[in-house]
Design a protein around this motif. Structure first.
Motif, short mmCIF file in Angstrom:
data_model
loop_
_atom_site.label_atom_id
_atom_site.label_comp_id
_atom_site.label_asym_id
_atom_site.label_seq_id
_atom_site.Cartn_x
_atom_site.Cartn_y
_atom_site.Cartn_z
N GLU A 157 34.50 2.60 -40.97
CA GLU A 157 33.18 2.73 -40.36
C GLU A 157 32.12 2.61 -41.46
O GLU A 157 32.15 3.36 -42.44
CB GLU A 157 33.05 4.10 -39.70
N PRO A 158 31.18 1.70 -41.31
CA PRO A 158 30.10 1.59 -42.29
C PRO A 158 29.10 2.73 -42.14
O PRO A 158 28.87 3.22 -41.04
CB PRO A 158 29.41 0.26 -41.94
N VAL A 159 28.52 3.16 -43.25
CA VAL A 159 27.43 4.14 -43.25
C VAL A 159 26.29 3.50 -44.03
O VAL A 159 26.48 3.05 -45.16
CB VAL A 159 27.87 5.46 -43.91
N ILE A 187 18.13 1.37 -28.84
CA ILE A 187 19.55 1.06 -28.60
C ILE A 187 20.28 2.39 -28.41
O ILE A 187 19.74 3.45 -28.69
CB ILE A 187 20.18 0.30 -29.79
N SER A 188 21.53 2.29 -27.94
CA SER A 188 22.33 3.50 -27.75
C SER A 188 23.33 3.64 -28.88
O SER A 188 23.74 2.65 -29.47
CB SER A 188 23.08 3.42 -26.43
N ASP A 189 23.74 4.89 -29.16
CA ASP A 189 24.78 5.09 -30.16
C ASP A 189 26.15 4.95 -29.48
O ASP A 189 26.23 4.64 -28.29
CB ASP A 189 24.62 6.45 -30.86
N LYS A 202 19.80 6.08 -29.72
CA LYS A 202 20.06 6.15 -31.17
C LYS A 202 18.81 6.65 -31.90
O LYS A 202 17.71 6.14 -31.71
CB LYS A 202 20.44 4.76 -31.67
N VAL A 203 19.01 7.64 -32.74
CA VAL A 203 17.92 8.18 -33.54
C VAL A 203 18.32 8.13 -35.01
O VAL A 203 19.45 8.45 -35.34
CB VAL A 203 17.63 9.65 -33.14
N CYS A 204 17.44 7.67 -35.86
CA CYS A 204 17.71 7.70 -37.30
C CYS A 204 16.76 8.71 -37.93
O CYS A 204 15.55 8.66 -37.71
CB CYS A 204 17.52 6.32 -37.93
N ARG A 205 17.32 9.63 -38.70
CA ARG A 205 16.47 10.61 -39.37
C ARG A 205 15.63 9.95 -40.45
O ARG A 205 16.06 8.99 -41.07
CB ARG A 205 17.32 11.72 -40.00
N ILE A 206 14.44 10.45 -40.65
CA ILE A 206 13.62 10.04 -41.79
C ILE A 206 13.66 11.23 -42.75
O ILE A 206 13.07 12.28 -42.46
CB ILE A 206 12.16 9.74 -41.37
N GLY A 223 17.68 8.44 -43.25
CA GLY A 223 18.95 9.16 -43.38
C GLY A 223 20.13 8.20 -43.30
O GLY A 223 19.99 7.08 -42.82
N PRO A 224 21.31 8.64 -43.77
CA PRO A 224 22.52 7.79 -43.73
C PRO A 224 23.09 7.76 -42.32
O PRO A 224 24.24 8.15 -42.10
CB PRO A 224 23.45 8.46 -44.73
N ASP A 225 22.30 7.31 -41.37
CA ASP A 225 22.63 7.47 -39.95
C ASP A 225 22.97 6.15 -39.25
O ASP A 225 23.33 6.15 -38.07
CB ASP A 225 21.44 8.11 -39.20
#
Ligand code: ADP
Ligand code: MG
Ligand code: ZN
Length: 485
Positions: A10-12, A115-117, A123-127, A163-165
């Motif tokens: 899985e890529p991060v 988009i959906s996770d 999908k949410v990406c932390r800042i 974030g690494p999300d």
């Protein structure tokens, strides 16, 4: 069935985005922020780092940074603290960059992606943080040697650390387009990757799916477009997996994307924070950020695209793809809403902006501000069409012409002689002509029950009328004429 022989990795991914803030003057001096001026013409002792010169904080840069942070749902620090980041590079003659180390202006935010996770949730990406810093100058590599232009030195930047999300190159691509879309609503930057006012470094690692611990990461630089980010990540993920599966070990390093060879290559092992010997900038004090100021800035934010999208879906009943495209560019969404204010039929207006205007913008790679067409002209055109004075095809022709000329719909329609005349004399005359011309062919076919022949006859009549008729009316008229003859 075959069984999987390799581990599923899985890529991060976590992205660092630098955005130049388009303040009038630089971060710590009065020099102008301008692209394309003669080399080294926009410099002074402060941004050249001459001994004894003292920096001053640009209040507008702090406010622009705050706008970015608030738009990304960040907390805002109670004070502004700057630190020196020490390193040597020819485009940084001071020997250090003024940045923010342990107290970023903005932190703990998030960006919602359209988009959906994997679990089907939005999908949410932390800042993680967004901090202010000054840009370095630019090295210009020539055959004869390297030249340095320090006009850019001291330009305010905000570095947005995600974030690494993110879990795929595609998610990284969506993150970037969404981030750029949201920032475009704020009016704080040109956001041009070409001119360097938007830059991105990409961090990536892989881990066996299901493992909690992150793998060793590399940081990729020299990414000149969002597509390059996606391609470089795809390459780097494959490389990581190959190294791990081959029993090798990865080291944390900084790599450069080679746009021609479509590969990354090692630049240096990743530097640690301690390498920079950060310390508080002694020439600048601490600046309070009163909550009243924060709330003023928050109140001045425009309606952001996530909210605008919901309103477009709910109030205008648009389909999601159209609504997303419209809110993707603030100026386009504003144009669309100006049209709807003039003519309260949002669904009738939408295709003209989404499809017709969209095509023009795409073909010219232009912004709406570069085109001369106005909302008034678009509505005038739609009303001519609704009144039966134009048909769908000529209306589209006129639309394109309006984009060129900036003229109104009636003016263009008259100039191109496309207005459908009121009296049907000409139409009847042309129908008679066509029926005579094709009496033994299409007309006979139509009589014999071949409906396809009708389309042909309508097309012939349309051509003779130079498009000045409505095919929906022509069809029945021709059919009636054939039966009556
Ligand atoms: P540094 O201080 O070295 O710049 P940060 O912890 O600030 O490192 O992270 C920088 C960027 O790298 C962030 O965008 C973060 O999401 C991302 N990142 C951190 N660790 C990893 C990892 N193991 N894999 C992928 N991305 C990562
Ligand atoms: Mg970093
Ligand atoms: Zn200066």
């Amino acid at each position: 069935m075959t069984t999987a022989t390799t581990t599923d990795f899985e890529p991060v991914i976590g992205l660092e985005v630098h955005v130049q803030l388009k303040t009038r003057s630089k971060m710590f001096c009065g020099c102008a922020v301008k692209f394309g001026a003669p080399a080294n013409s926009l410099t002074c002792p402060v941004c050249l780092g001459l001994p004894g010169a003292l920096p001053m904080v640009n209040r507008q840069a702090v406010e622009f940074g705050m706008r970015v942070g608030l738009a990304l749902n960040c907390q805002i620090a109670h004070r502004v603290k700057f630190d020196r980041k020490n390193y040597f590079y020819p485009d940084l003659p001071k020997g250090y960059q003024i940045s923010q180390y342990d107290e970023p202006l903005c932190f703990d935010g998030e960006l919602q992606l359209p988009i959906s996770d994997a679990a089907g949730n939005p999908k949410v990406c932390r800042i993680t943080r967004a901090h202010l810093e000054e840009d370095a100058g630019k090295s210009i590599h020539m055959e004869s040697g390297t030249l340095v232009d320090l006009n850019r030195a001291g330009t305010p930047l905000i570095e947005i650390v995600g974030g690494p999300d993110l879990r795929s190159p595609e998610e990284a691509y969506v993150y970037l387009t969404t981030l750029k879309r949201n920032l475009s609503y704020l009016g704080v930057s040109d956001l041009s990757m070409e001119k360097g006012s938007l830059r991105c470094d990409a961090n990536v690692s892989v881990r066996p799916r299901g493992q909690a611990k992150f793998g060793v990461r590399s940081e990729i630089k020299n990414l000149n477009s969002f597509r390059a980010v996606r391609a470089a990540l795809e390459f780097e993920i494959r490389r990581h997996i190959r190294v791990i599966e081959g029993g090798g070990t990865l080291t944390q390093e900084t790599r450069l994307w080679d746009e021609d060879k479509l590969e990354t290559r090692s630049l240096r092992s990743k530097e640690e924070a301690t390498d920079y010997r950060f310390f508080p900038e002694p020439d600048l004090g601490l600046y309070d950020v009163p909550r009243q100021w924060v709330e003023q800035v928050r109140a001045s934010l425009p309606e952001m695209p996530e909210k605008r999208l919901l309103r477009f879906l709910h109030d205008y009943k648009l389909n999601r793809a159209d609504a997303e495209w419209l809110v993707g560019d603030r100026a386009v969404a504003d144009f669309y809403e100006a049209c709807v204010r003039l003519y309260d039929h949002p669904k009738k207006v939408a295709p003209w902006v989404v499809t017709e205007l969209g095509r023009e913008l795409n073909e010219r790679n232009a912004g709406i501000g570069d085109l001369r067409i106005t909302p008034e002209a678009v509505i005038e055109l739609i009303q001519l069409l609704e009144a039966g004075k134009l048909n769908n095809i000529t209306a589209k022709e006129i639309f394109r012409e309006m984009v060129h000329s900036g003229q109104g719909a009636t003016v263009v329609a008259k100039r191109l002689n496309k207005l459908i005349e009121q009296d049907s004399g000409e139409v009847d005359r042309v129908i008679a002509e066509v029926l005579a011309e094709f009496r033994d062919a299409a007309v006979a076919d139509l009589r014999a029950g071949k409906q396809a022949a009708l389309g042909f006859l309508v097309g012939q009549a349309m051509r003779k009328l130079r498009g000045k008729a409505n095919p929906k009316e022509l069809g029945p008229k021709i059919e009636a004429a054939v039966r009556g003859s």
